[in-house]
Design a protein around this motif. Sequence first.
Motif, PDB file in Angstrom:
ATOM      1  N   ALA A  92      -8.610  16.809 -16.197  1.00  0.00           N
ATOM      2  CA  ALA A  92      -9.428  16.561 -17.392  1.00  0.00           C
ATOM      3  C   ALA A  92      -9.231  17.624 -18.462  1.00  0.00           C
ATOM      4  O   ALA A  92     -10.189  18.142 -19.036  1.00  0.00           O
ATOM      5  CB  ALA A  92     -10.898  16.452 -16.999  1.00  0.00           C
ATOM      6  N   THR A  93      -7.975  17.943 -18.755  1.00  0.00           N
ATOM      7  CA  THR A  93      -7.691  18.995 -19.745  1.00  0.00           C
ATOM      8  C   THR A  93      -7.056  18.437 -21.015  1.00  0.00           C
ATOM      9  O   THR A  93      -6.505  19.194 -21.812  1.00  0.00           O
ATOM     10  CB  THR A  93      -6.770  20.081 -19.141  1.00  0.00           C
ATOM     11  OG1 THR A  93      -5.607  19.454 -18.583  1.00  0.00           O
ATOM     12  CG2 THR A  93      -7.477  20.856 -18.054  1.00  0.00           C
ATOM     13  N   ASN A  94      -7.146  17.128 -21.220  1.00  0.00           N
ATOM     14  CA  ASN A  94      -6.476  16.529 -22.379  1.00  0.00           C
ATOM     15  C   ASN A  94      -7.038  17.009 -23.715  1.00  0.00           C
ATOM     16  O   ASN A  94      -6.337  17.018 -24.724  1.00  0.00           O
ATOM     17  CB  ASN A  94      -6.550  14.999 -22.309  1.00  0.00           C
ATOM     18  CG  ASN A  94      -7.964  14.463 -22.180  1.00  0.00           C
ATOM     19  OD1 ASN A  94      -8.718  14.884 -21.294  1.00  0.00           O
ATOM     20  ND2 ASN A  94      -8.338  13.533 -23.038  1.00  0.00           N
ATOM     21  N   LYS A  95      -8.311  17.449 -23.727  1.00  0.00           N
ATOM     22  CA  LYS A  95      -8.900  17.918 -24.988  1.00  0.00           C
ATOM     23  C   LYS A  95      -9.419  19.351 -24.882  1.00  0.00           C
ATOM     24  O   LYS A  95     -10.250  19.782 -25.687  1.00  0.00           O
ATOM     25  CB  LYS A  95     -10.042  16.981 -25.412  1.00  0.00           C
ATOM     26  CG  LYS A  95      -9.559  15.588 -25.807  1.00  0.00           C
ATOM     27  CD  LYS A  95     -10.696  14.746 -26.351  1.00  0.00           C
ATOM     28  CE  LYS A  95     -10.187  13.392 -26.817  1.00  0.00           C
ATOM     29  NZ  LYS A  95     -11.294  12.542 -27.346  1.00  0.00           N
ATOM     30  N   ILE A  96      -8.910  20.092 -23.927  1.00  0.00           N
ATOM     31  CA  ILE A  96      -9.431  21.441 -23.694  1.00  0.00           C
ATOM     32  C   ILE A  96      -9.023  22.394 -24.813  1.00  0.00           C
ATOM     33  O   ILE A  96      -7.966  22.243 -25.446  1.00  0.00           O
ATOM     34  CB  ILE A  96      -8.951  21.976 -22.318  1.00  0.00           C
ATOM     35  CG1 ILE A  96      -9.858  23.110 -21.846  1.00  0.00           C
ATOM     36  CG2 ILE A  96      -7.480  22.396 -22.370  1.00  0.00           C
ATOM     37  CD1 ILE A  96      -9.774  23.389 -20.374  1.00  0.00           C
ATOM     38  N   SER A 102      -5.445  27.232 -28.695  1.00  0.00           N
ATOM     39  CA  SER A 102      -5.554  27.580 -27.276  1.00  0.00           C
ATOM     40  C   SER A 102      -5.168  26.428 -26.349  1.00  0.00           C
ATOM     41  O   SER A 102      -4.841  26.650 -25.183  1.00  0.00           O
ATOM     42  CB  SER A 102      -6.977  28.030 -26.951  1.00  0.00           C
ATOM     43  OG  SER A 102      -7.922  27.035 -27.327  1.00  0.00           O
ATOM     44  N   ARG A 103      -5.186  25.198 -26.863  1.00  0.00           N
ATOM     45  CA  ARG A 103      -4.923  24.043 -25.992  1.00  0.00           C
ATOM     46  C   ARG A 103      -3.564  24.090 -25.290  1.00  0.00           C
ATOM     47  O   ARG A 103      -3.479  23.782 -24.092  1.00  0.00           O
ATOM     48  CB  ARG A 103      -5.059  22.739 -26.789  1.00  0.00           C
ATOM     49  CG  ARG A 103      -4.974  21.476 -25.920  1.00  0.00           C
ATOM     50  CD  ARG A 103      -5.363  20.230 -26.699  1.00  0.00           C
ATOM     51  NE  ARG A 103      -6.746  20.314 -27.160  1.00  0.00           N
ATOM     52  CZ  ARG A 103      -7.299  19.452 -28.005  1.00  0.00           C
ATOM     53  NH1 ARG A 103      -6.592  18.445 -28.494  1.00  0.00           N
ATOM     54  NH2 ARG A 103      -8.559  19.594 -28.376  1.00  0.00           N
ATOM     55  N   GLN A 107      -3.665  22.994 -21.384  1.00  0.00           N
ATOM     56  CA  GLN A 107      -3.602  21.543 -21.244  1.00  0.00           C
ATOM     57  C   GLN A 107      -2.524  21.141 -20.237  1.00  0.00           C
ATOM     58  O   GLN A 107      -1.353  21.450 -20.407  1.00  0.00           O
ATOM     59  CB  GLN A 107      -3.302  20.877 -22.596  1.00  0.00           C
ATOM     60  CG  GLN A 107      -3.327  19.360 -22.547  1.00  0.00           C
ATOM     61  CD  GLN A 107      -2.926  18.744 -23.869  1.00  0.00           C
ATOM     62  OE1 GLN A 107      -1.889  19.083 -24.445  1.00  0.00           O
ATOM     63  NE2 GLN A 107      -3.741  17.831 -24.379  1.00  0.00           N
ATOM     64  N   CYS A 108      -2.950  20.422 -19.179  1.00  0.00           N
ATOM     65  CA  CYS A 108      -2.019  19.968 -18.148  1.00  0.00           C
ATOM     66  C   CYS A 108      -1.835  18.449 -18.152  1.00  0.00           C
ATOM     67  O   CYS A 108      -0.941  17.935 -17.470  1.00  0.00           O
ATOM     68  CB  CYS A 108      -2.508  20.411 -16.771  1.00  0.00           C
ATOM     69  SG  CYS A 108      -2.606  22.203 -16.577  1.00  0.00           S
ATOM     70  N   GLN A 109      -2.708  17.740 -18.877  1.00  0.00           N
ATOM     71  CA  GLN A 109      -2.585  16.289 -19.044  1.00  0.00           C
ATOM     72  C   GLN A 109      -2.869  15.963 -20.502  1.00  0.00           C
ATOM     73  O   GLN A 109      -3.683  16.627 -21.134  1.00  0.00           O
ATOM     74  CB  GLN A 109      -3.575  15.530 -18.145  1.00  0.00           C
ATOM     75  CG  GLN A 109      -3.528  15.897 -16.681  1.00  0.00           C
ATOM     76  CD  GLN A 109      -2.196  15.602 -16.021  1.00  0.00           C
ATOM     77  OE1 GLN A 109      -1.491  14.656 -16.386  1.00  0.00           O
ATOM     78  NE2 GLN A 109      -1.833  16.412 -15.020  1.00  0.00           N
ATOM     79  N   ASN A 110      -2.197  14.928 -21.012  1.00  0.00           N
ATOM     80  CA  ASN A 110      -2.404  14.608 -22.429  1.00  0.00           C
ATOM     81  C   ASN A 110      -3.126  13.285 -22.654  1.00  0.00           C
ATOM     82  O   ASN A 110      -3.184  12.796 -23.774  1.00  0.00           O
ATOM     83  CB  ASN A 110      -1.075  14.629 -23.192  1.00  0.00           C
ATOM     84  CG  ASN A 110      -0.010  13.777 -22.527  1.00  0.00           C
ATOM     85  OD1 ASN A 110      -0.331  12.904 -21.716  1.00  0.00           O
ATOM     86  ND2 ASN A 110       1.241  14.034 -22.854  1.00  0.00           N
TER      87      ASN A 110
END
Length: 343
Positions: A92-96, A102-103, A107-110
């Motif tokens: 759940a890192t698409n909008k981190i 910093s993203r 970010q590991c998934q888009n």
Amino acid sequence: MEHNHHPGQDFLHSLHHTNPLTTMGAQISLQKERRQLVTTQKEALQTLLKSSGEQFPGSDYHPSDRKNWMEGLSLDQLRLYQIVWPGTHDSATNKIGIRFVSRPFAQCQNCSIYKQLVKGTRVVDIRVRQDKRVCHGILATYSVDVVINDVKKFLGETKSEIIILEIRTEFGQDDPPEFDKYLNEQLGEYLIPQDDAVFHKTIAEILPKRVLCVWKPRKTPAPNPGDTLWNGNHLKDNWIDTDLPEKKFESNMNFLSQQPPVKDRRYFYRVENTATPQADNPVVCVKPVTGRIHGFARLFIAQAFAKGIADRLQIFSTDFIDEDFVDACAGLTHARIEGKAPA
């Protein structure tokens, strides 16, 4: 009595007795060596790919509908332990973080959890902190409610897809209060209770339950045997922190070889086809670093067959999941049902 010694002391001491230009030169030299090592390791995997190929039983299989790829198999024959589960890492890192700032470092998934599930992902890895927001290290993003709503949306649109939902409290963070109660309230009707007998049941026997939820708190009590939630003993891996693709590939293979075959296990074992940015390397954004190993997923499966340990493969995870990765996992699952691959 021995005094505690910190390696940083040597570095600080050297700065007092070293010309700054000499130190800078040494750092540049180290960076060149690191870049050369990365190149050498990528070339080693390319050479292995050219010499041995990436074919394996089921490698030519492509589900007609990735959103329902499990339903496309024989649900009354497919047993839980036989599934090769395509998973996402730090799902759940698409909008981190902040876009373009910093993203890229976290970010590991888009794409969203829902879109990942539609693509065929069946294992998601969620990290939370005390306020129930998803996080990756020090960076936070949306509430875990977003994840749960995406999961429920997908479950509402499908009938036979089983999901492993792993949620853990991020390292250095506190557990969200009463989080087990929250998960039960949100997913109760879908939850597959913790039971070792489940591994040998067919999907048809497990339905209409759809979610195997693994909850890994850091301080509060973990789920007990028989609970609706599963504890961390049921999902294991041997992650190593490296940005070197061949090193990670070989480590994954070595640890996989130490596992019992899937039919003899009462836990899930995960291999992550990922590489991790390192602070001492000039490339610290996730995508280019993990991209060093990303394209070798099929090679890994083929090499597991070559080494006689393909019957140990179970959860296979990646950053930035794509359809080809899903197809590789679904293809091997299909081959197991057909009796063309061991499991």
